[in-house]
Write a protein that holds these residues in place. Structure first.
Motif, PDB file in Angstrom:
ATOM      1  N   ALA A  94      46.025  -0.527  48.406  1.00 36.68           N
ATOM      2  CA  ALA A  94      47.074  -0.120  49.870  1.00 36.68           C
ATOM      3  C   ALA A  94      45.938   1.025  51.055  1.00 36.68           C
ATOM      4  N   VAL A  95      45.940   0.518  51.685  1.00 37.01           N
ATOM      5  CA  VAL A  95      44.890   1.080  53.159  1.00 37.01           C
ATOM      6  C   VAL A  95      45.760   1.593  54.337  1.00 37.01           C
ATOM      7  N   PHE A  96      45.636   2.550  53.942  1.00 34.82           N
ATOM      8  CA  PHE A  96      46.332   3.736  55.645  1.00 34.82           C
ATOM      9  C   PHE A  96      44.911   4.253  56.337  1.00 34.82           C
ATOM     10  N   LEU A  97      45.836   4.331  58.219  1.00 33.22           N
ATOM     11  CA  LEU A  97      45.052   4.271  58.706  1.00 33.22           C
ATOM     12  C   LEU A  97      45.270   5.250  60.097  1.00 33.22           C
ATOM     13  N   LEU A  98      44.831   6.757  60.365  1.00 33.82           N
ATOM     14  CA  LEU A  98      45.266   7.381  60.980  1.00 33.82           C
ATOM     15  C   LEU A  98      43.759   7.746  62.242  1.00 33.82           C
ATOM     16  N   GLU A  99      44.628   7.568  63.516  1.00 30.82           N
ATOM     17  CA  GLU A  99      43.935   7.477  64.615  1.00 30.82           C
ATOM     18  C   GLU A  99      43.972   8.822  65.603  1.00 30.82           C
ATOM     19  N   ASP A 100      42.964   8.534  66.465  1.00 28.30           N
ATOM     20  CA  ASP A 100      43.079  10.127  67.569  1.00 28.30           C
ATOM     21  C   ASP A 100      44.624  10.179  68.379  1.00 28.30           C
ATOM     22  N   SER A 101      45.093  10.594  68.675  1.00 28.70           N
ATOM     23  CA  SER A 101      46.279  10.796  69.347  1.00 28.70           C
ATOM     24  C   SER A 101      46.615  11.927  70.436  1.00 28.70           C
ATOM     25  N   PRO A 102      47.631  12.274  71.497  1.00 28.02           N
ATOM     26  CA  PRO A 102      47.762  13.021  72.613  1.00 28.02           C
ATOM     27  C   PRO A 102      47.708  14.255  71.489  1.00 28.02           C
ATOM     28  N   GLU A 103      48.428  13.953  70.583  1.00 27.31           N
ATOM     29  CA  GLU A 103      48.826  15.642  69.795  1.00 27.31           C
ATOM     30  C   GLU A 103      47.329  15.581  68.409  1.00 27.31           C
ATOM     31  N   THR A 104      46.575  14.992  68.273  1.00 30.92           N
ATOM     32  CA  THR A 104      45.805  15.366  67.716  1.00 30.92           C
ATOM     33  C   THR A 104      44.591  16.497  68.974  1.00 30.92           C
ATOM     34  N   ARG A 105      44.409  15.465  69.561  1.00 36.01           N
ATOM     35  CA  ARG A 105      43.168  15.787  70.765  1.00 36.01           C
ATOM     36  C   ARG A 105      43.785  16.779  71.560  1.00 36.01           C
ATOM     37  N   ALA A 106      44.750  17.413  71.228  1.00 41.22           N
ATOM     38  CA  ALA A 106      45.359  19.422  71.805  1.00 41.22           C
ATOM     39  C   ALA A 106      44.923  19.860  71.234  1.00 41.22           C
ATOM     40  N   VAL A 107      44.412  19.701  69.564  1.00 42.69           N
ATOM     41  CA  VAL A 107      43.489  20.419  68.867  1.00 42.69           C
ATOM     42  C   VAL A 107      42.393  20.354  68.363  1.00 42.69           C
ATOM     43  N   TYR A 108      41.709  19.099  68.740  1.00 43.57           N
ATOM     44  CA  TYR A 108      40.557  18.580  68.117  1.00 43.57           C
ATOM     45  C   TYR A 108      40.395  17.466  68.936  1.00 43.57           C
ATOM     46  N   PRO A 109      39.411  17.786  70.772  1.00 38.91           N
ATOM     47  CA  PRO A 109      39.576  17.158  71.388  1.00 38.91           C
ATOM     48  C   PRO A 109      38.382  16.383  71.356  1.00 38.91           C
ATOM     49  N   ARG A 110      38.398  15.238  70.113  1.00 38.45           N
ATOM     50  CA  ARG A 110      37.886  13.618  70.136  1.00 38.45           C
ATOM     51  C   ARG A 110      38.635  12.392  69.376  1.00 38.45           C
ATOM     52  N   ALA A 111      37.910  12.092  69.795  1.00 42.69           N
ATOM     53  CA  ALA A 111      38.648  10.369  68.972  1.00 42.69           C
ATOM     54  C   ALA A 111      37.989   9.988  68.326  1.00 42.69           C
ATOM     55  N   PHE A 112      38.579   9.503  66.933  1.00 43.93           N
ATOM     56  CA  PHE A 112      37.724   8.817  65.701  1.00 43.93           C
ATOM     57  C   PHE A 112      39.245   8.446  65.151  1.00 43.93           C
ATOM     58  N   ALA A 113      38.880   7.170  64.136  1.00 45.69           N
ATOM     59  CA  ALA A 113      39.615   6.769  63.207  1.00 45.69           C
ATOM     60  C   ALA A 113      39.671   7.476  61.629  1.00 45.69           C
ATOM     61  N   LEU A 114      40.452   7.804  61.381  1.00 46.17           N
ATOM     62  CA  LEU A 114      40.271   7.597  59.584  1.00 46.17           C
ATOM     63  C   LEU A 114      41.231   6.673  58.553  1.00 46.17           C
ATOM     64  N   ARG A 115      40.651   6.014  57.703  1.00 47.27           N
ATOM     65  CA  ARG A 115      40.781   4.923  56.862  1.00 47.27           C
ATOM     66  C   ARG A 115      40.947   5.650  55.730  1.00 47.27           C
ATOM     67  N   ALA A 116      41.652   5.452  54.838  1.00 44.13           N
ATOM     68  CA  ALA A 116      42.237   5.917  53.180  1.00 44.13           C
ATOM     69  C   ALA A 116      42.570   4.950  52.678  1.00 44.13           C
ATOM     70  N   SER A 117      41.461   4.797  51.643  1.00 46.46           N
ATOM     71  CA  SER A 117      41.556   2.949  51.008  1.00 46.46           C
ATOM     72  C   SER A 117      42.618   3.729  49.148  1.00 46.46           C
TER      73      SER A 117
END
Length: 293
Positions: A94-117
């Motif tokens: 199973a592989v999961f993805l978290l991408e930056d969003s307005p909510e994450t950028r409000a506390v961490y001002p970076r564009a990112f992707a985190l994949r968890a396999s």
């Protein structure tokens, strides 16, 4: 609020369940269905195995300094409290993805992707994390950590006091310790006897023990007899071990990062254990758990 549906993967030797909230491993069972993870007793700790990103541990005042500004950030970051998207699922993976969003950028001002396999092969669960910097002209400063809580005692009939953790290599004579959530400046004499940590509640009266000059890339958690868990962590330079006295779990935590030192007020880039990703690059961090007879 309804609980997310757990995602299950398995082989004949091992089965796992992952919660899309935080992409958190919540169950790991052997071929006979015996649970190897914490029961998350709320009297002690409700976590199972959260993914720690973009920080590991606590910040001084729960404040993240970045780009000359300050942002509120709870202990271990926001990934553990954020829903991931399931992007791939088969019987054993199973592989999961978290991408930056307005909510994450409000506390961490970076564009990112985190994949968890998560993938099981025979009696090994492999976890592969890929962190991608999606900025075009800025570095991404971050930490990442695993936080799995294994059942203590293991479900094979041995007494709680008979359990130990065997490090792969000889370690330094001094270690760090967390006190009130932050790293104590004073070194502590290592509790290892050779390469062996005999597990006792009084080791954790203050908080976690931290090997911040780690030489080992794997460790075995076991009793004197019976099956054991081998935890491999080739990509992380630190290891935390933690429980709450009396709890039925022990956390063996490979980290690339650490809590703030007491009194720290600097930028995230100055924190111990931070890695810096150039624009458009990615970093892979892995951990594997193998049930050995």
């Amino acid at each position: 609020m309804p609980q997310p549906k757990l995602i299950h993967i398995a082989t004949p030797h091992l089965s796992a369940a992952i919660n899309p909230l935080g992409a958190e491993l919540t169950s790991l069972r052997d071929a006979d269905g015996r649970e190897l993870m914490t029961n998350a007793d709320p009297a002690f700790w409700t976590g199972h195995a959260p993914l720690l990103f973009p920080i590991v541990g606590r910040l001084n005042g729960d404040v993240l300094g970045i780009d000359g500004a300050e942002y509120p950030m709870k202990q271990h970051g926001f990934a553990r409290r954020t829903a991931f998207t399931l992007i791939e699922h088969s019987d054993s993976k199973a592989v999961f993805l978290l991408e930056d969003s307005p909510e994450t950028r409000a506390v961490y001002p970076r564009a990112f992707a985190l994949r968890a396999s998560y993938e099981i092969h025979n009696a090994t669960l492999s976890i592969t994390i890929e962190i991608e910097n999606r900025e075009t002209d800025r570095t991404l400063p971050a930490s990442f950590g695993f936080h799995p809580a294994f059942v203590w005692p293991l479900p094979y009939g041995q007494a709680r006091e008979d359990h130990r953790i065997l490090f792969e290599a000889e370690e330094a004579e001094s270690i760090r310790q967390v006190t009130n959530g932050l790293v104590d400046p004073a070194l502590r004499l290592s509790p290892l006897a050779g390469r062996t940590l005999a597990l006792t509640d009084d080791l954790f009266t203050n908080d976690a023990l931290i090997w911040d000059q780690l030489r080992s890339h794997s460790a075995r958690y076991r009793a004197s007899t019976g099956p054991s868990l081998r935890i491999d962590f080739p990509d992380t330079p630190m290891l935390g071990i933690w429980t709450k006295p009396g709890a039925a779990f022990v956390c063996i935590e490979p980290w690339h990062g650490i809590a703030d030192p007491q009194g720290f007020t600097g930028d995230i880039a100055e924190k111990p254990g931070i890695f810096m990703l150039s624009p458009g690059t990615a970093k892979t961090i892995t951990m594997a758990v193998t049930l050995e007879p």
